[in-house]
Write a protein that holds these residues in place. Structure first.
Motif: not given
Length: 514
Positions: A4, A10, A14-15, A21, A47-48, A50-52, A353
């Motif tokens: 991720a 991704f 997530k940022s 959004k 967006d949904k 949790k991990q790529y 990040q």
């Protein structure tokens, strides 16, 4: 599966905040045809989850594997366009670029007069806000247009543009030279820390002298002065001239308070300047001004008119909390600073990040020092292990070295000396590898190595001998750096006077308060 942290799209998704959004979906939905677009479906999926995980994307049926790369690139671009339109991101630099783009479009359509009108207004705003690179680009485009759109004022206009171009070019060259010097000195500081011997000192002095361009302070604008002060600051840090650090950090911060609108335009540089001012005050032990500067910075960051974005939030978290810890170190109030550990751990996780490993390691070292000062050696060792286990030796070699020395001391204090000999050998080997074995460290390792052979009745005398030996180096031009990382003398005094190390530091702080 792709990590991720390595998948740029991704990480970008997530940022995004909730409002960003929502704005992206409104931006995409402005054209009804986009409602069922594949890139929007991919956005919702990323967006949904949790991990790529590419397998999850493939199983969703949104896109074929051969098309995924292109779809991701398109989605990435659409998110950036949406963010650019967000009022939060509409700073002066973005607005100037937008006006330059508009003027370029008008020029390409042959609407020279309209283009020149926009360029003239934009150039004035750019110069007013010290955006001289953009101002130079504008002048160059004006010159191109003036050669195609003949006006009665062309003779005067040609001279005016030629003079402006020359002035802006000279100012940009000066800024570039100073920023290059500042960046290279900063890189040297990150790699090796402070100068360690006469050879280091000679190298840094020669480098600085040869690279510093000639200037007249009266001719410099805000941006040139900013880079000049930054270059001097890093040079002063490298040679451990902390009074000079204070002088140039204060000039840096005062420059912003003298040009208040620049705080809005360059909040990152404002935060960094305050951080280095606080660090300088910490090194010269000027606690009253340290408190005042920290409170002023906290109030400014909390003010409604202070710029807000993810990058600024991360830097504010880093600088304010690092200096809150420093205040407790100055005053010896280690127990009162323990509440900061949870705040910092939460902040590191929240901003990971945008925080580089170097700054995270510094926070861990400060937390370890906080626990050490509070007598909690096991937690001290736990945080030092995070640094020692970091295999990226390109970052702050001096920090890596002193983390090992403090770890040895903490193991001794915790009574965890059953592997001491192995640790001593490992630390000695590491310091030799880093070419960082100096007098203070030699004496510390020699003392710890001989502990097993000392009778309890002779322990106080051995502490006294070590104290007398290390005291010689307290103001040594190179050896004194050891005391910046670990207050070894206060630790020894705590054993000699049978007092907690925090109490020793508090008593010293009361005597040194200014």
């Amino acid at each position: 599966m792709t990590n991720a942290h390595k998948d740029a799209l991704f990480v970008l998704v997530k940022s995004l905040s909730k409002s960003e959004k929502r704005q992206f979906k409104l931006y995409v939905g402005r054209l009804g045809v986009n409602t069922d677009a594949k890139f929007l479906a991919l956005f919702n999926l990323l967006d949904k989850i949790k991990q790529y995980d590419e397998k999850v994307i493939m199983d969703s049926g949104i896109v074929k594997k051969s098309q995924l790369s292109n779809l991701k690139a398109h989605l990435y671009k659409q998110i950036l366009v949406s963010l650019r339109l967000n009022p939060v991101n509409q700073n002066i630099r973005v607005q100037l670029r937008e006006q330059l783009d508009f003027a370029t479009i008008l020029y390409q359509k042959g609407l020279y007069k309209q283009s020149l009108k926009i360029l003239d207004k934009t150039k004035y705003v750019a110069i007013e806000n010290e955006e001289k690179n953009i101002a130079y680009e504008i002048v160059e485009l004006e010159k191109i247009i003036e050669t195609q759109y003949i006006t009665r004022s062309i003779p005067d206009r040609a001279d005016e543009l030629a003079i402006q171009a020359k002035q802006l070019s000279e100012q940009n060259v000066m800024t570039s030279k100073l920023s290059n010097l500042s960046l290279q000195l900063y890189g040297l500081m990150l790699k090796v820390g402070y100068v360690r011997n006469d050879g280091d000192l000679k190298m840094v002095k020669t480098y600085f002298k040869n690279k510093l361009p000639k200037y007249n302070i009266e001719d410099l604008g805000f941006r040139e002065k900013l880079w000049l002060y930054k270059a001097h600051l890093w040079y002063s840090f490298l040679i451990q001239d902390f009074l000079s650090c204070y002088k140039y950090a204060k000039k840096w911060v005062d420059l912003f308070y003298e040009n208040e609108k620049m705080i809005q335009l360059n909040p990152v540089f404002f935060l960094k300047g305050n951080h280095y001012l606080l660090e300088s005050l910490f090194f010269v032990k000027y606690s009253s001004q340290f408190k005042e500067t920290l409170q002023r910075l906290e109030a400014r960051v909390e003010a409604k008119d202070f710029p807000k974005n993810d990058n600024i939030a991360s830097l504010a978290f880093l600088y304010i909390n690092a200096n809150r810890l420093n205040l407790h170190f100055m005053e010896g109030t280690f127990n009162k600073g323990l509440y900061l550990v949870k705040i910092i751990e939460y902040g590191i996780n929240k901003h990971k990040q945008r925080l580089d490993a170097h700054h995270i390691m510094i926070l861990y070292y400060k937390i370890a020092s906080l626990y050490f000062g509070n007598g909690d050696n096991k937690n001290c060792i736990l945080y030092l292990k995070k640094i020692i286990d970091n295999k990226n030796l390109k970052m702050r070699e001096d920090l890596m070295c002193f983390a090992r020395v403090l770890s040895l001391v903490a193991h001794y204090e915790a009574g965890m000396d059953y592997h001491m000999e192995l640790q001593l050998k490992s630390t000695y080997k590491f310091l030799m590898k880093m070419n960082d074995l100096h007098a203070v460290q030699k004496e510390m390792i020699k003392f710890l190595r001989n502990l097993g052979n000392i009778y309890p009745s002779d322990l106080r005398n051995e502490f006294q001998k070590l104290y007398n030996e290390l005291k010689k180096y307290e103001n040594h031009p190179y050896e004194k750096r050891a005391f910046l990382y670990l207050d070894i003398l206060s630790w020894l005094e705590s054993h000699l006077e049978n007092k907690p190390v925090a109490q020793i530091i508090r008593e010293k702080a009361m005597q040194q308060t200014r």
